[in-house]
Design a protein around this motif. Structure first.
Motif, PDB file in Angstrom:
ATOM      1  N   ALA A 167       0.354  -1.448   0.071  1.00 43.00           N
ATOM      2  CA  ALA A 167       0.116   0.010  -0.033  1.00 43.00           C
ATOM      3  C   ALA A 167       0.324   1.063  -0.134  1.00 43.00           C
ATOM      4  N   GLN A 168       2.193   0.810   0.591  1.00 44.43           N
ATOM      5  CA  GLN A 168       2.572   2.386   0.333  1.00 44.43           C
ATOM      6  C   GLN A 168       3.816   2.894  -0.833  1.00 44.43           C
ATOM      7  N   GLU A 169       3.878   1.572  -1.294  1.00 44.85           N
ATOM      8  CA  GLU A 169       4.541   2.023  -2.984  1.00 44.85           C
ATOM      9  C   GLU A 169       3.913   2.149  -4.098  1.00 44.85           C
ATOM     10  N   ALA A 170       2.370   2.230  -3.467  1.00 44.20           N
ATOM     11  CA  ALA A 170       1.451   2.339  -4.778  1.00 44.20           C
ATOM     12  C   ALA A 170       1.399   4.037  -4.593  1.00 44.20           C
ATOM     13  N   LEU A 171       0.798   4.572  -6.395  1.00 47.02           N
ATOM     14  CA  LEU A 171       1.312   6.187  -6.884  1.00 47.02           C
ATOM     15  C   LEU A 171      -0.296   6.408  -6.231  1.00 47.02           C
ATOM     16  N   PRO A 172      -0.308   7.402  -5.951  1.00 46.92           N
ATOM     17  CA  PRO A 172      -1.444   7.768  -5.016  1.00 46.92           C
ATOM     18  C   PRO A 172      -3.037   7.642  -5.963  1.00 46.92           C
ATOM     19  N   GLY A 173      -3.033   8.027  -7.480  1.00 51.78           N
ATOM     20  CA  GLY A 173      -3.681   8.216  -8.823  1.00 51.78           C
ATOM     21  C   GLY A 173      -4.400   9.754  -8.282  1.00 51.78           C
ATOM     22  N   ARG A 174      -6.215   9.562  -7.898  1.00 52.34           N
ATOM     23  CA  ARG A 174      -7.259  10.939  -7.737  1.00 52.34           C
ATOM     24  C   ARG A 174      -7.964  10.730  -7.720  1.00 52.34           C
TER      25      ARG A 174
ATOM     26  N   GLY B 234     -11.559  -1.644 -17.946  1.00 50.91           N
ATOM     27  CA  GLY B 234     -11.136  -1.216 -16.929  1.00 50.91           C
ATOM     28  C   GLY B 234      -9.404  -1.307 -16.481  1.00 50.91           C
ATOM     29  N   TYR B 235      -9.355  -1.062 -15.118  1.00 53.55           N
ATOM     30  CA  TYR B 235      -8.303  -1.649 -14.505  1.00 53.55           C
ATOM     31  C   TYR B 235      -9.565  -1.722 -13.068  1.00 53.55           C
TER      32      TYR B 235
ATOM     33  N   ASN C 139      -8.899   5.543  -9.528  1.00 51.95           N
ATOM     34  CA  ASN C 139      -8.719   5.982 -10.460  1.00 51.95           C
ATOM     35  C   ASN C 139      -7.677   6.517 -11.388  1.00 51.95           C
ATOM     36  N   PRO C 140      -6.851   4.596 -11.545  1.00 52.47           N
ATOM     37  CA  PRO C 140      -5.452   5.343 -12.212  1.00 52.47           C
ATOM     38  C   PRO C 140      -5.615   5.551 -14.063  1.00 52.47           C
ATOM     39  N   THR C 141      -4.531   5.278 -14.108  1.00 52.94           N
ATOM     40  CA  THR C 141      -4.060   6.068 -15.964  1.00 52.94           C
ATOM     41  C   THR C 141      -3.593   4.497 -16.222  1.00 52.94           C
ATOM     42  N   TYR C 142      -3.618   4.668 -17.576  1.00 50.73           N
ATOM     43  CA  TYR C 142      -3.077   3.613 -18.149  1.00 50.73           C
ATOM     44  C   TYR C 142      -1.512   3.510 -17.940  1.00 50.73           C
TER      45      TYR C 142
ATOM     46  N   ALA D 279     -14.784  -8.801  -6.868  1.00 50.89           N
ATOM     47  CA  ALA D 279     -14.953  -7.736  -8.412  1.00 50.89           C
ATOM     48  C   ALA D 279     -14.175  -6.702  -7.989  1.00 50.89           C
ATOM     49  N   GLY D 280     -15.117  -6.202  -6.555  1.00 48.99           N
ATOM     50  CA  GLY D 280     -14.026  -4.969  -6.303  1.00 48.99           C
ATOM     51  C   GLY D 280     -14.048  -3.599  -6.745  1.00 48.99           C
ATOM     52  N   THR D 281     -13.973  -2.094  -7.090  1.00 52.59           N
ATOM     53  CA  THR D 281     -13.958  -1.132  -8.159  1.00 52.59           C
ATOM     54  C   THR D 281     -14.178  -1.730  -9.272  1.00 52.59           C
ATOM     55  N   PHE D 282     -14.142  -1.744 -10.511  1.00 53.58           N
ATOM     56  CA  PHE D 282     -14.108  -1.234 -11.858  1.00 53.58           C
ATOM     57  C   PHE D 282     -13.818   0.005 -11.868  1.00 53.58           C
ATOM     58  N   TYR D 283     -12.340   0.774 -12.303  1.00 51.29           N
ATOM     59  CA  TYR D 283     -12.632   1.612 -13.419  1.00 51.29           C
ATOM     60  C   TYR D 283     -11.943   1.598 -14.579  1.00 51.29           C
ATOM     61  N   PHE D 284     -12.953   2.819 -15.562  1.00 51.24           N
ATOM     62  CA  PHE D 284     -12.894   2.383 -17.021  1.00 51.24           C
ATOM     63  C   PHE D 284     -11.250   3.070 -17.316  1.00 51.24           C
TER      64      PHE D 284
END
Length: 220
Positions: free
Chosen positions: A15-22, A76-77, A84-87, A180-185
């Motif tokens: 978790a501490q290594e993950a990018l912050p996203g938006r 998606g992701y 809300n990650p980007t590609y 499934a959790g959250t699907f991000y387009f």
């Protein structure tokens, strides 16, 4: 560029290594390129949803939109950490997400077991964090379930297919099965990519081993 800035992880991030996203979703297409249906349509009454990761989502989505009874597909992701990650972020391995296809289908026409047949036969589920030449945690094999019945069917099919693969000389299945959790387009240009770009690259390929559940020709 993000890979250069952050490096690419060859394992799932902590978790501490993950990018912050938006906080806000990234822009995506409004309509399905082939059917013209609104991409964010609610699941119609009587229909169900499924989610799969099996390598580059361009080719995976095409496999599912070709199935009779599938009403809508989208890429998606999912199954990661970053909101809300980007590609580009997903490709660094620092979001934890998988490239996935979300499928809306009519169970009166195609069963969940039939979709599992497409899943198992459409890729090599023994390769870990890769699919062919596509390498990274975003290409891992995964079944992301919406109901207890789907989870049970996924587990059962994995056990059956593992025996078929073993008999054919393949190693253990590495497929993860999780809620499934959250699907991000994914971004606009990824949606139905191979319909927009028929000659586009697709690194998804199966083992040639039939799945013993699902469509009648797989039960022999």
């Amino acid at each position: 560029m993000l890979s250069a800035l952050f490096g690419r992880l060859a394992r799932m991030p902590e978790a501490q290594e993950a990018l912050p996203g938006r906080d806000e979703p990234i822009p995506t297409a409004e309509f399905h390129f082939l059917s013209g249906l609104p991409l964010k349509s609610p699941v119609p009454n009587g229909m169900e949803e499924a989610m799969f990761g099996m390598g580059c989502f361009w080719g995976v989505e095409r496999k599912f939109w070709q199935v009779d009874g599938v009403w809508l597909t989208m890429v998606g992701y999912a199954a990661g950490i970053t909101p809300n990650p980007t590609y580009q972020e997903t490709c660094t391995g620092r979001t934890g997400h998988n490239e996935v296809v979300r499928v809306i289908y009519d169970p009166d026409v195609v069963s969940y077991e039939d979709l599992l047949k497409v899943f198992w036969e459409g890729h090599d589920p023994t390769q870990g964090n890769r699919q062919g030449n596509d390498i990274g945690t975003q290409y891992r094999s995964g079944i992301y379930t919406y109901t207890a019945a789907q989870a049970e069917a996924a587990e059962t099919s994995r056990a059956f297919y593992a025996e078929r693969l073993k008999a054919a000389g393949y190693g253990p299945i590495t497929t993860e099965i999780a809620p499934a959790g959250t699907f991000y387009f994914a971004e606009d240009y990824h949606q139905q990519y191979l319909a927009k770009n028929p000659g586009g690259y697709c690194g998804v390929g199966g083992t040639g081993v039939s799945c013993p559940i699902g469509l009648p020709d797989a039960r022999a």
